[in-house]
Design a protein around this motif. Structure first.
Motif, short mmCIF file in Angstrom:
data_model
loop_
_atom_site.label_atom_id
_atom_site.label_comp_id
_atom_site.label_asym_id
_atom_site.label_seq_id
_atom_site.Cartn_x
_atom_site.Cartn_y
_atom_site.Cartn_z
N GLN A 152 -20.02 -15.74 -85.83
CA GLN A 152 -20.84 -16.91 -85.65
C GLN A 152 -22.17 -16.54 -85.04
N THR A 153 -23.16 -17.32 -85.32
CA THR A 153 -24.48 -17.08 -84.75
C THR A 153 -24.78 -18.02 -83.59
N LEU A 154 -23.84 -18.91 -83.26
CA LEU A 154 -24.07 -19.82 -82.15
C LEU A 154 -23.89 -19.11 -80.82
N ASP A 155 -24.71 -19.47 -79.85
CA ASP A 155 -24.58 -18.94 -78.50
C ASP A 155 -23.71 -19.92 -77.72
N ILE A 156 -22.38 -19.76 -77.83
CA ILE A 156 -21.43 -20.68 -77.21
C ILE A 156 -21.63 -20.73 -75.70
N ALA A 157 -21.85 -19.58 -75.08
CA ALA A 157 -22.03 -19.55 -73.62
C ALA A 157 -23.19 -20.46 -73.21
N ARG A 158 -24.27 -20.44 -73.95
CA ARG A 158 -25.42 -21.29 -73.64
C ARG A 158 -25.07 -22.76 -73.84
N LEU A 159 -24.33 -23.06 -74.90
CA LEU A 159 -23.98 -24.45 -75.20
C LEU A 159 -23.09 -25.07 -74.14
N ILE A 160 -22.23 -24.26 -73.53
CA ILE A 160 -21.31 -24.83 -72.54
C ILE A 160 -21.67 -24.48 -71.10
N SER A 161 -22.82 -23.83 -70.90
CA SER A 161 -23.21 -23.48 -69.53
C SER A 161 -23.45 -24.73 -68.69
N HIS A 162 -23.84 -25.81 -69.33
CA HIS A 162 -24.00 -27.11 -68.67
C HIS A 162 -23.19 -28.12 -69.50
N PRO A 163 -21.88 -28.23 -69.23
CA PRO A 163 -21.00 -29.04 -70.09
C PRO A 163 -21.48 -30.48 -70.30
N ARG A 164 -22.06 -31.09 -69.29
CA ARG A 164 -22.53 -32.48 -69.41
C ARG A 164 -23.65 -32.61 -70.44
N GLU A 165 -24.35 -31.51 -70.72
CA GLU A 165 -25.46 -31.52 -71.67
C GLU A 165 -25.09 -30.87 -73.00
N SER A 166 -23.82 -30.52 -73.18
CA SER A 166 -23.39 -29.86 -74.41
C SER A 166 -23.44 -30.83 -75.59
N PRO A 167 -23.53 -30.29 -76.81
CA PRO A 167 -23.52 -31.15 -78.00
C PRO A 167 -22.26 -32.02 -78.07
N PHE A 168 -21.13 -31.47 -77.66
CA PHE A 168 -19.91 -32.27 -77.71
C PHE A 168 -19.98 -33.44 -76.73
N ALA A 169 -20.49 -33.20 -75.53
CA ALA A 169 -20.62 -34.28 -74.55
C ALA A 169 -21.57 -35.36 -75.07
N ALA A 170 -22.64 -34.94 -75.74
CA ALA A 170 -23.58 -35.91 -76.31
C ALA A 170 -22.89 -36.75 -77.38
N ALA A 171 -22.08 -36.10 -78.22
CA ALA A 171 -21.35 -36.83 -79.26
C ALA A 171 -20.34 -37.77 -78.62
N LEU A 172 -19.67 -37.32 -77.58
CA LEU A 172 -18.67 -38.16 -76.90
C LEU A 172 -19.32 -39.39 -76.27
N ARG A 173 -20.51 -39.22 -75.72
CA ARG A 173 -21.21 -40.36 -75.12
C ARG A 173 -21.64 -41.39 -76.17
N SER A 174 -21.78 -40.96 -77.42
CA SER A 174 -22.29 -41.86 -78.46
C SER A 174 -21.21 -42.74 -79.09
N VAL A 175 -19.95 -42.55 -78.72
CA VAL A 175 -18.86 -43.34 -79.29
C VAL A 175 -18.35 -44.35 -78.28
N SER A 176 -17.52 -45.26 -78.73
CA SER A 176 -16.95 -46.24 -77.80
C SER A 176 -15.44 -46.05 -77.62
N GLN A 177 -14.84 -45.23 -78.48
CA GLN A 177 -13.40 -45.01 -78.42
C GLN A 177 -13.11 -43.52 -78.58
N VAL A 178 -12.02 -43.09 -77.95
CA VAL A 178 -11.61 -41.69 -78.03
C VAL A 178 -10.12 -41.66 -78.32
#
Length: 89
Positions: A1-27
């Motif tokens: 993979q070419t993604l820098d996973i360490a950079r993406l999760i170094s600040h979990p609240r700002e990670s792409p997954f956290a952003a996606a989770l904030r955009s939904v109403s149900q989990v």
């Protein structure tokens, strides 16, 4: 993979997954028979974020005859929601 996973999760609240989770109403939480999902730190953090955001949290249960099609459709709808959230933070 070419993604820098360490950079993406170094600040979990700002990670792409956290952003996606904030955009939904149900989990939906999907437990397994192998081990509790709450023994995995990322699963715990996801649940924490969902509660913090005030989301409705559903827990999957074992298959009921005749529900396979709706479950597959639901999975792909959820997957689409996560993908949209990742590409449009």
């Amino acid at each position: 993979q070419t993604l820098d996973i360490a950079r993406l999760i170094s600040h979990p609240r700002e990670s792409p997954f956290a952003a996606a989770l904030r955009s939904v109403s149900q989990v939906m939480v999907v437990p397994t028979h192998n081990t509790s999902i709450y023994t995995r730190i990322w699963c715990i953090y996801e649940a924490y974020l969902a509660v913090e955001c005030g989301h409705v949290i559903f827990t999957a249960r074992p298959w009921v005859r005749g529900t396979r099609r709706s479950a597959v459709v639901g999975f792909f709808v959820a997957l689409l929601g996560v993908a949209v959230g990742l590409w449009n933070p």
